[in-house]
Enzyme design. Structure first.
Site, PDB file in Angstrom:
ATOM      1  N   THR A 106       0.556  -1.499   0.481  1.00  0.00           N
ATOM      2  CA  THR A 106       0.289   0.079   0.024  1.00  0.00           C
ATOM      3  C   THR A 106       0.682   1.319   0.179  1.00  0.00           C
ATOM      4  OG1 THR A 106      -1.419   1.239   1.333  1.00  0.00           O
ATOM      5  CG2 THR A 106      -0.185  -0.078   2.553  1.00  0.00           C
ATOM      6  N   TYR A 130      -2.806   0.426  10.113  1.00  0.00           N
ATOM      7  CA  TYR A 130      -2.809  -0.467   8.902  1.00  0.00           C
ATOM      8  C   TYR A 130      -1.560  -0.302   8.152  1.00  0.00           C
ATOM      9  CZ  TYR A 130      -4.423  -1.141   4.111  1.00  0.00           C
ATOM     10  OH  TYR A 130      -4.104  -1.717   2.328  1.00  0.00           O
ATOM     11  N   LYS A 134       1.123  -3.522   6.597  1.00  0.00           N
ATOM     12  CA  LYS A 134       1.351  -3.647   5.750  1.00  0.00           C
ATOM     13  C   LYS A 134       3.056  -3.779   5.052  1.00  0.00           C
ATOM     14  CE  LYS A 134      -0.886  -4.350   2.396  1.00  0.00           C
ATOM     15  NZ  LYS A 134      -1.426  -6.283   1.886  1.00  0.00           N
TER      16      LYS A 134
END
Length: 308
Positions: A106, A130, A134
């Site tokens: 991402t 998040y 990742k």
């Protein structure tokens, strides 16, 4: 072409936007199989190994992830278990089977402090749980399997699933004015076009040593969420669909549990140089989305990708 001569592509994940797009993608040289729960659980290494053994792929795409950005703030352990440890489990299973892995990451691995598109070698610095999960997943994949391609992308939307574009189209049916953040910049990326790109990487580069490592894969151009909403509404209005006026607001006016980077545009120059691939401008992809959405997103076929 006989089925046996096609490259067998196993997708880890089947319910997410990207996995669904990969399952719908068509390429004369590829046979795509998607596997998810209950057959496959990224937190269960044995299930990954057995899934690989059952389907005997030539290449694996890890599209499984914990993608609820705000929920990750209250469930960081769950995000890490899937996005980091799970990614490592998948990479390890692929290495044991002698297979390359394509892992999806991402734009949120970056801090957002830059004022020009991020390149792959730029320092990372995620500002939410998040993004941290990742980034940890990228490290796990790289450490567990040298035969890897990590593709960073962001701002994904499709005619199915839960995403910003579908939310905007729904709100346009309910309101005359929609308040949308205008101080976060990125690149809306249309998932069917991204899936086509990933599939081409799987077919042409996953087994080639000089095409391994980290690459950025996103639509071209940049904009903010308000720009995106206005483009969607303008396309819908032209086609006789619902539309609304956008009230541009700042991030401070729309607080969320997870902080978002102010700028997370990705440079895709490296992807184009290595693979000859470039996704369309985000504005054209937004128009394509609206056309499909208005026809009936649940049944309409995916438009052919103009990926070059």
């Amino acid at each position: 072409m006989p089925e046996t001569s096609k490259t067998r592509v196993l997708v880890l994940g089947k319910s997410g936007q990207l996995a669904q797009a990969l399952s719908r993608a068509r390429h004369p040289d590829a046979s795509v199989i998607c596997a998810g729960r209950p057959e496959l659980d990224l937190e269960n290494p044995a299930s990954i190994r057995s899934t690989i053994a059952r389907h005997a792929p030539d290449v694996v795409i890890n599209a499984g992830a914990f993608t609820a950005v705000d929920r990750a703030e209250s469930e960081p352990e769950s995000a890490m278990a899937i996005n980091a440890k799970g990614a490592g489990n998948a990479a390890t299973a692929c290495k044991e089977a002698g297979l390359p892995i394509i892992h999806i990451s991402t734009d949120y691995v970056f801090s957002g402090n830059k004022a020009a598109p991020y390149v792959e070698s730029d320092p990372t610095g995620p500002i939410n749980a998040y993004g941290r999960s990742k980034l940890a997943g990228e490290a796990e994949v790289a450490a567990c399997n040298p035969a890897h391609v990590i593709l960073r992308t962001g701002w994904l939307y499709a005619p199915w699933g839960t995403n910003f574009a579908r939310t905007m189209m729904r709100l346009a049916q309910e309101r005359e004015i929609v308040r949308v953040v205008s101080d976060q910049f990125g690149t809306p990326t249309y998932v069917p076009h991204l899936a086509e790109t990933i599939l081409r990487v799987a077919l042409t580069g996953a087994k080639t040593p000089d095409r391994r490592g980290v690459f950025h894969a996103a639509s071209s151009g940049e904009g903010n969420w308000a720009d995106f909403a206005e483009r969607l509404f303008a396309a819908s209005k032209r086609l006789g669909g619902p539309y609304a006026r956008v009230d541009r607001i700042g991030s401070a006016d729309y607080p969320t549990p997870a902080a978002r980077p102010a700028y997370s545009v990705l440079s895709t120059t490296k992807l184009h140089a290595a693979f000859g691939l470039e996704l369309p401008a985000w504005q054209a992809s937004a128009d394509a989305f609206v056309e499909i959405y208005l026809r009936d997103a649940s049944t309409a076929p995916v438009l052919p990708s103009p990926v070059a």
